[in-house]
Design an enzyme around this catalytic site. Structure first.
Site, short mmCIF file in Angstrom:
data_model
loop_
_atom_site.label_atom_id
_atom_site.label_comp_id
_atom_site.label_asym_id
_atom_site.label_seq_id
_atom_site.Cartn_x
_atom_site.Cartn_y
_atom_site.Cartn_z
N ARG A 1 -10.27 -11.51 2.66
CA ARG A 1 -11.22 -12.54 2.20
C ARG A 1 -10.60 -13.93 2.20
O ARG A 1 -11.31 -14.92 2.29
CB ARG A 1 -11.75 -12.16 0.81
CG ARG A 1 -10.74 -12.19 -0.31
CD ARG A 1 -11.19 -11.40 -1.52
NE ARG A 1 -11.20 -9.97 -1.26
CZ ARG A 1 -11.59 -9.05 -2.15
NH1 ARG A 1 -12.01 -9.42 -3.34
NH2 ARG A 1 -11.55 -7.77 -1.84
N LYS B 1 0.84 -1.20 0.00
CA LYS B 1 0.00 0.00 0.00
C LYS B 1 0.88 1.25 0.00
O LYS B 1 1.96 1.25 0.59
CB LYS B 1 -0.86 0.04 1.27
CG LYS B 1 -1.96 -0.98 1.37
CD LYS B 1 -2.69 -0.83 2.71
CE LYS B 1 -3.75 -1.88 2.91
NZ LYS B 1 -4.92 -1.66 2.05
#
Length: 469
Positions: free
Chosen positions: A321, A247
């Site tokens: 996820r 990120k």
């Protein structure tokens, strides 16, 4: 287990309650009528201060000695009240130190006191702030036990989310779960490190193995084994660098909150156990840190999952996820009556609905209706989004059973939910909540920082469905 009133609230039987200063809720339309019944001094004081009973406006009326005789609290116009259900939260910071009681146009006394108590929250672990002594009387007609359970749960969530990752990694998330389990007589098992491979949780292991704090799966159980099975699954990513798909710094700065799903699940679990709902509760939290090292999982890798599906990794920054999928597969194996998962999963959810309104996904129409009704009743906003089946093709992989991200930039929250749905087949009902778990700017009843989302609404759904004896 009885839950004590928070420090900002006192019982009506407390000796200090007798001298409580009244806080009079009133709107612009009732201001003149209210003043007509008061003293000339009070009317002059209101006029001199230009008080018009606008939303959140406060004015203390002194007595002849200068001590506070009453406080006027403006509600604003009716349409404004509907948009600010937690307006009473402003009292926690707006009132001077003292003991107060609510009077006047209080539509929902319990909701107003709750808003006050939630507005009184302060996170002061690292920077001690001057203590405030603003306390509110809880009348006898209010369910003080239920109120205390809610405040305790929200406080737990906020404290966990606000704690930085150097003091709240995977091990500390497990410690928090075990502490909660001990308080309520629940069982709690934690599977750590390479034992995850031996017990078939390969994706949890893959996501967390690059961290110096080993990944783990927290498995808490409570209640009668013969009761309806309710399972809560929370994303416990203690910090998310994005992995090898690193990120940018601005996006990484707030990633201590990426365990907000785990924090909210623990908060909801605390409410369920304290209320003694007649369920067999199970809490599953995959607790990991998505770090960068030589053994980090990579874009293009194909991971095995607990369910047996092979998963192609499209981007290592969509790690939540993956760990949820292994935990959901475990939850699904015992065919529970209800599975609820909470996760700070996608930026796409924030683009679609903003930070205050988390989307949820389910194919259970009755559950969806109950959640929507409870969200409205508790002022805990949620919005149903569709599990649009045609978008499943966006998760197609040429080399594995499924890719964990979509092939384009559209419907990101929806495709994440569709991915998770592949791991839930046997549960009678399932819903996924894509929460933010953060309040970017302070609001009434919601200080800036970590936030509980969905759990008050979900507790109402569960307590309506499974009322305590």
């Amino acid at each position: 287990m009885s839950v004590a009133l928070p420090d900002c609230l006192i019982a009506a039987a407390d000796p200090d309650a007798a001298a409580a200063v009244p806080v009079l809720f009133l709107g612009p339309d009732s201001l003149e009528e209210t003043l007509a019944g008061g003293t000339g001094m009070a009317r002059a004081w209101v006029a001199a201060n230009g008080f018009k009973a606008g939303a959140g406006a406060l004015l203390t009326i002194p007595d002849e000695t200068g001590a506070p005789a009453a406080v006027l609290f403006g509600l604003g116009k009716p349409e404004v009240r509907a948009e600010t259900p937690s307006l009473a939260g402003k009292l926690a910071t707006g009132l001077a130190d003292g003991v107060y009681r609510l009077e006047g146009e209080v539509d929902d006394l319990e909701a107003a006191i709750l808003a006050f108590a939630l507005g009184a929250y302060r996170y002061d672990r690292y920077a001690r702030k001057s203590a405030r002594a603003v306390r509110l009387v809880v009348p006898e007609m209010v369910d003080a036990e239920a109120l205390s359970r809610t405040v305790a749960a929200v406080t737990l969530v906020r404290d966990l989310v606000n704690t930085p990752a150097n003091d709240l990694g995977p091990a500390e998330i497990a410690d928090a779960a075990q502490k909660l389990a001990e308080a309520h007589g629940a069982a709690c098992e934690v599977t750590v490190g390479d034992d995850l491979l031996d017990t078939n949780f390969p994706m949890i292991h893959a996501v967390g193995r690059a961290s110096s704090s080993a990944p783990r799966l927290i498995d808490m159980t409570w209640g009668d084994a013969a009761a309806p099975k309710v399972t809560l699954v929370g994303k416990g990513v203690a910090f998310d660098t994005g992995g090898l798909n690193l990120k940018p710094g601005t996006s990484m700065a707030l990633m201590k909150k990426d365990m907000g799903g785990a924090a909210n699940v623990l908060g909801l679990a605390s409410m369920i156990m304290a209320a003694k709902l007649p369920v067999r509760l199970r809490v599953l939290i995959p607790a990991v840190e998505n770090s960068v090292a030589g053994n980090a999982f990579r874009p293009g890798d194909v991971l095995q999952s607990r369910k047996g599906l092979t998963v192609e990794i499209g981007n290592t920054d969509a790690e939540g996820r993956l760990v949820l999928a292994d935990a959901l597969a475990l939850a699904d194996e015992e065919e529970p009556d209800l599975v609820l998962d909470l996760a700070t999963l996608t930026g796409a959810a924030r683009v679609a609905l903003g930070t205050d309104l988390p989307p949820f996904y389910t194919d259970d129409e009755a559950l969806a209706a109950a959640v929507a009704e409870a969200a409205e009743a508790t002022s805990d906003p949620l919005w149903r989004m569709p599990l649009w089946k045609p978008y499943k093709k966006l998760l197609d992989s040429k080399i594995a059973d499924i890719n964990h991200i979509s092939s384009g930039g559209f419907a990101g929250s929806m495709t994440a939910a569709l991915f998770l749905a592949r791991f839930v087949e046997k549960a009678k009902s399932w819903a996924h909540f894509d929460i933010y778990a953060w309040c970017p700017a302070g609001k009434t009843g919601r200080p800036e920082g970590g936030e509980a989302q969905a759990i008050r609404a979900l507790f109402k759904v569960l307590s309506d469905r499974y009322p305590p004896a």
